[in-house]
Design an enzyme around this catalytic site. Structure first.
Site, short mmCIF file in Angstrom:
data_model
loop_
_atom_site.label_atom_id
_atom_site.label_comp_id
_atom_site.label_asym_id
_atom_site.label_seq_id
_atom_site.Cartn_x
_atom_site.Cartn_y
_atom_site.Cartn_z
CB SER A 184 -0.96 -0.04 1.20
OG SER A 184 -1.96 0.94 1.09
CG ASP A 348 -6.59 -2.74 -3.76
OD1 ASP A 348 -7.26 -1.92 -3.09
OD2 ASP A 348 -5.36 -2.86 -3.66
CG HIS A 381 -5.81 -2.06 0.08
ND1 HIS A 381 -5.03 -1.82 -1.04
CD2 HIS A 381 -5.19 -1.39 1.10
CE1 HIS A 381 -4.01 -1.04 -0.71
NE2 HIS A 381 -4.08 -0.76 0.58
#
Length: 400
Positions: A184, A348, A381
């Protein structure tokens, strides 16, 4: 939702809450999983915007040993709400609590018998109130005023995070990285490392992240900041001598947790269960559904460790990200020369899969080797953290 399911989810979500002398390797040495949290200080740091921050201090930890050639270092860069605690435990009697324990350790994909794996807390780390986190940001004391910086703290960028890490590594005699890997926001830092210092990065591993904050991500990040700004206690960031904007911070963190997950997980885990089996939301306006209560409970726990202004500064650092810290995404990604392994989730909801694939295309446009691999799961995610062990064999081969 069953109690065991709820307990498991809260434990998994804690991964998102959550952190020398030169070392000479020994073939008899093996990391036992106990981590010593350390600090690194810079007397004066100049940001990419030309602002000066005195007395910068960040926490860091490492797993494995640096070899005599100092060429076996792997840098782990952490996610938005993460810390430098990627692996291990802080005391011998504790359980491993690092977010990537599945892949970091003796004999694992990131083998601590072979590599020196290092991770540091970023500037403006979200978890400013965590005793295991050391960071400089709005909650820190400005030595010129002897008061917290508040919103007078300079705006910082992903590139600034990288520059602090570079100075940390250089202080240990590390001039090149066997690999840089992060999830991320950590993927953004990893990409920036490879773009800014192509001669220092031998392998690049961005996980659940792309080369630029696209308009969807800009808006998502803005929604995370909004609850803090409308909390009256925020007071334009001047709350350190009064009541902090806890309510706004909790709502912000609830959005972070929700967006980091996926509707498949929500539907499969909670159904339409009530938070209290004795209270029907159809009959009681104050009653809650299980998913509402769970997100609230997690937000309350996370808010205790977090600082609202730090969240706002992290939002801006992510919003301003473009690989290469310049005006052209194509140029920023073309500068990357390291073979690249990109791990991502097709589910995601933070970094659009199309954006990840576009990043891969631009990196390999000039012949740089790029491998794309998906992580399966129903967490969206968060699969980049919770399902990372799926990529163990790929990671092990890539690092070799």
């Amino acid at each position: 939702m069953r109690r065991t399911q709820l307990s498991s989810f809260i434990q998994q979500s804690s991964f998102m809450i959550a952190g020398l002398g030169l070392l000479i390797s020994s073939p008899l040495w093996a990391w036992d999983g106990v981590v010593e949290k350390q600090t690194f200080e810079i007397d004066s740091f100049t940001t990419q915007n030309g602002e000066t921050i005195p007395n910068v201090t960040v926490g860091w930890e490492a797993y494995g040993e640096l070899n005599e050639a100092r060429d076996n270092a792997i840098l782990i860069t952490h996610f938005f709400s993460g810390t430098s605690h990627a692996a291990g435990r802080y005391n011998a009697d504790g359980k491993p609590s690092g977010y990537w324990d599945a892949i970091i350790g003796p004999g694992k994909a990131l083998d601590t018998d072979e590599y020196y794996i290092i991770s540091s807390d970023t500037l403006v780390n979200l978890n400013a109130n965590d005793p295991n986190v050391t960071t400089t940001g709005p909650a820190s004391i400005n030595p010129d005023t002897d008061e917290p910086w508040g919103m007078d703290f300079p705006v910082v960028t992903i590139r600034d995070f990288v520059e602090v890490q570079r100075e940390l590594l250089e202080s240990q005699g590390i001039e090149s990285l066997h690999a840089v890997m992060g999830a991320s926001m950590g993927a953004l830092q990893a990409i920036e490392w490879a773009s800014a210092y192509p001669d220092r990065v031998e392998r690049l591993i961005p996980v659940i992240g792309g080369g630029v904050a696209d308009p969807w991500l800009l808006a998502t990040l803005s929604s995370w900041a909004a609850p803090i700004r409308v909390d009256a206690n925020w007071n334009e960031g001047n709350y350190y001598d009064g009541e902090p904007p806890t309510d706004g911070l909790k709502e912000a963190l609830k959005l972070v947790t929700l967006n980091a997950n996926h509707w498949q997980w929500a539907n499969e885990t909670f159904n339409r269960d009530w938070a209290d089996e004795e209270r029907d939301p159809a009959q009681d306006i104050s009653a809650r559904y299980a998913i509402e209560q769970t997100l609230d409970d997690i937000a309350v726990a996370r808010a205790e460790l977090s600082d609202a202004n730090h969240l706002l500064y992290l939002v801006r650092a992510n919003q301003t990200f473009m690989a290469g810290h310049g005006d052209s995404l194509e140029e920023g990604l073309a500068a990357i020369e390291a073979p690249t392994l990109m791990l991502y989730s097709e589910n995601d909801l933070v970094f659009a899969p199309q954006g990840v694939r576009r990043t891969a295309e631009l990196i390999e446009a000039d012949g740089t080797e790029v491998t794309l691999e998906t992580l399966e799961g129903n967490r969206g995610h968060l699969d980049g953290v919770l399902s990372i062990d799926q990529a163990s064999d790929t990671l092990r081969a890539f690092l070799q």
